[in-house]
Each structure stands twice: as structure tokens, then as C-alpha cells.
Design a protein around this motif. Structure first.
Motif, mmCIF file in Angstrom:
data_model
loop_
_atom_site.group_PDB
_atom_site.id
_atom_site.type_symbol
_atom_site.label_atom_id
_atom_site.label_comp_id
_atom_site.label_asym_id
_atom_site.label_seq_id
_atom_site.Cartn_x
_atom_site.Cartn_y
_atom_site.Cartn_z
ATOM 1 N N THR A 57 21.935 15.653 38.797
ATOM 2 C CA THR A 57 23.059 16.532 38.471
ATOM 3 C C THR A 57 23.128 16.828 36.978
ATOM 4 N N TYR A 110 20.690 10.331 41.717
ATOM 5 C CA TYR A 110 21.505 11.505 42.029
ATOM 6 C C TYR A 110 22.201 12.020 40.767
ATOM 7 N N LYS A 115 18.348 19.903 39.577
ATOM 8 C CA LYS A 115 19.715 20.397 39.807
ATOM 9 C C LYS A 115 19.844 20.910 41.235
ATOM 10 N N GLN A 116 18.802 21.608 41.728
ATOM 11 C CA GLN A 116 18.815 22.088 43.113
ATOM 12 C C GLN A 116 18.815 20.921 44.091
ATOM 13 N N ALA A 175 24.409 17.521 48.003
ATOM 14 C CA ALA A 175 25.861 17.612 48.075
ATOM 15 C C ALA A 175 26.352 18.427 49.271
ATOM 16 N N MET A 176 25.468 19.206 49.872
ATOM 17 C CA MET A 176 25.877 19.989 51.040
ATOM 18 C C MET A 176 26.236 19.048 52.180
ATOM 19 N N ALA A 204 20.185 18.020 43.670
ATOM 20 C CA ALA A 204 21.566 17.523 43.709
ATOM 21 C C ALA A 204 22.453 18.453 44.529
ATOM 22 N N GLU A 205 22.252 19.762 44.394
ATOM 23 C CA GLU A 205 23.055 20.722 45.158
ATOM 24 C C GLU A 205 22.791 20.591 46.653
ATOM 25 N N VAL A 206 21.532 20.459 47.028
ATOM 26 C CA VAL A 206 21.189 20.293 48.450
ATOM 27 C C VAL A 206 21.782 18.991 48.972
#
Length: 173
Positions: free
Chosen positions: A146, A142, A154-155, A161-162, A157-159
Motif C-alpha cells: 500500500t 500488505y 499498489k495494484q 482489499a476487494m 494491495a487494491e486487489v
């Protein structure tokens, strides 16, 4: 056996590490699917994630970044696969110790498959050790995402984190 007893049996022995592992590996799988480009089959109805080739290829140098873990159980004695051999479902021979990013990611997915599809009761001490080691690797993966220059990671990690899904996978129902 009633359904409640079945569920109770499945929970028996599932400590916080096991729960964290299931959440982490499932969230990675969902994020890889959501972001795209990590599929076994680039077209078709089934978006299976390719944990053997496409995922590890996106993590160059990751095995080396886990050098301090190379003496742990997950790396020295990774989980065996459960396969049909001559019509009989059985565990395969123990794999060699992990030696690269590809074998590391496949070991994580194999552990997930074994626990999700095979274990129907108390986890053994080795299972707990493997899960603990896998959680460390997932946390590093993870962090790798990031910190990555790769936009797809990066996407991912963003998904991950939702807190909630965006509701598109099932219409929010």
C-alpha cells in the motif's frame, strides 16, 4: 472414513491464526496473479506465481524492515520443504535461518504448501508459532504494497482489499 469426518479432522486444531494465514497467503497469491508480472512462466496456461524470485525482487529492503522479527521462529528455524528424494516423499534438511527477502518469501510459501498439502490433522505447537509469525510478515507485506511507489504492488494491495472477486475468473457462476 466419511467426507464429513475427513473435513472435521482437517479443521481440528485450525485456530484463527491458521485461518487468517490461509486467507492472507491465498489473497496475496490471487492478487499477484491478477496484477501480473510475478509469474514463474511469463507465457502459457498456468499462471504460477514465482515466490522464489519475482515476488521477492519487488520488495527491496523488506527483510530489513522486519529486523525486529529476526529472532522469531519463522526466521531462526524456517519450515522445511516436503520433496521427493530418490522416489520417496520426505521433508528435506532444515534450511538455514532466513537471511534476505528471497528466503523470507520462500519460507512463507513453504509454510503454506506444508499446511495445505501435508497437515491432515491437529497442528503442532510449532505450526501455530510459525503461522503467528507469518501473519505478522504478511500484514507488513500488505502495508509495504500500500505504501509502495511500485504501481504493481499498489495494484496488489487494491486487489487484496476487494471484498469480492470481479467475477472474471469463473464467469461469476
Amino acid at each position: 472414513m466419511g467426507y464429513e469426518q475427513l473435513v472435521s479432522n482437517l479443521r481440528y486444531g485450525m485456530n484463527e491464526d491458521a485461518v487468517a494465514f490461509f486467507i492472507g497467503i491465498s489473497r496475496f497469491d490471487y492478487a499477484f496473479k491478477k496484477v501480473g508480472g510475478f509469474f514463474t512462466r511469463p507465457e502459457g496456461n498456468n499462471p504460477d506465481i514465482d515466490w522464489q524470485d519475482n515476488v521477492p525482487a519487488a520488495f527491496p529492503g523488506f527483510y530489513e524492515a522486519c529486523a525486529d522479527l529476526h529472532e522469531r521462529e519463522l526466521f531462526t528455524a524456517p519450515p522445511r520443504q516436503f520433496k521427493r528424494v530418490d522416489g520417496v516423499a520426505q521433508f528435506t534438511e532444515p534450511p538455514e535461518p532466513l537471511s534476505d527477502t528471497k528466503s523470507l518469501f520462500w519460507a512463507l510459501w513453504t509454510l503454506r504448501k506444508n499446511l495445505m498439502h501435508g497437515t491432515k490433522g491437529k497442528l503442532f505447537a510449532r505450526d501455530h508459532i510459525l503461522v503467528r509469525d507469518a501473519n505478522i510478515v504478511l500484514e507488513r507485506a500488505y502495508r509495504y504494497c500500500t505504501d509502495s511507489e511500485d504501481g504493481r504492488l499498489k495494484q496488489v494491495a487494491e486487489v487484496m482489499a476487494m471484498m469480492e472477486s470481479d467475477g472474471t475468473e469463473d464467469g461469476g457462476a
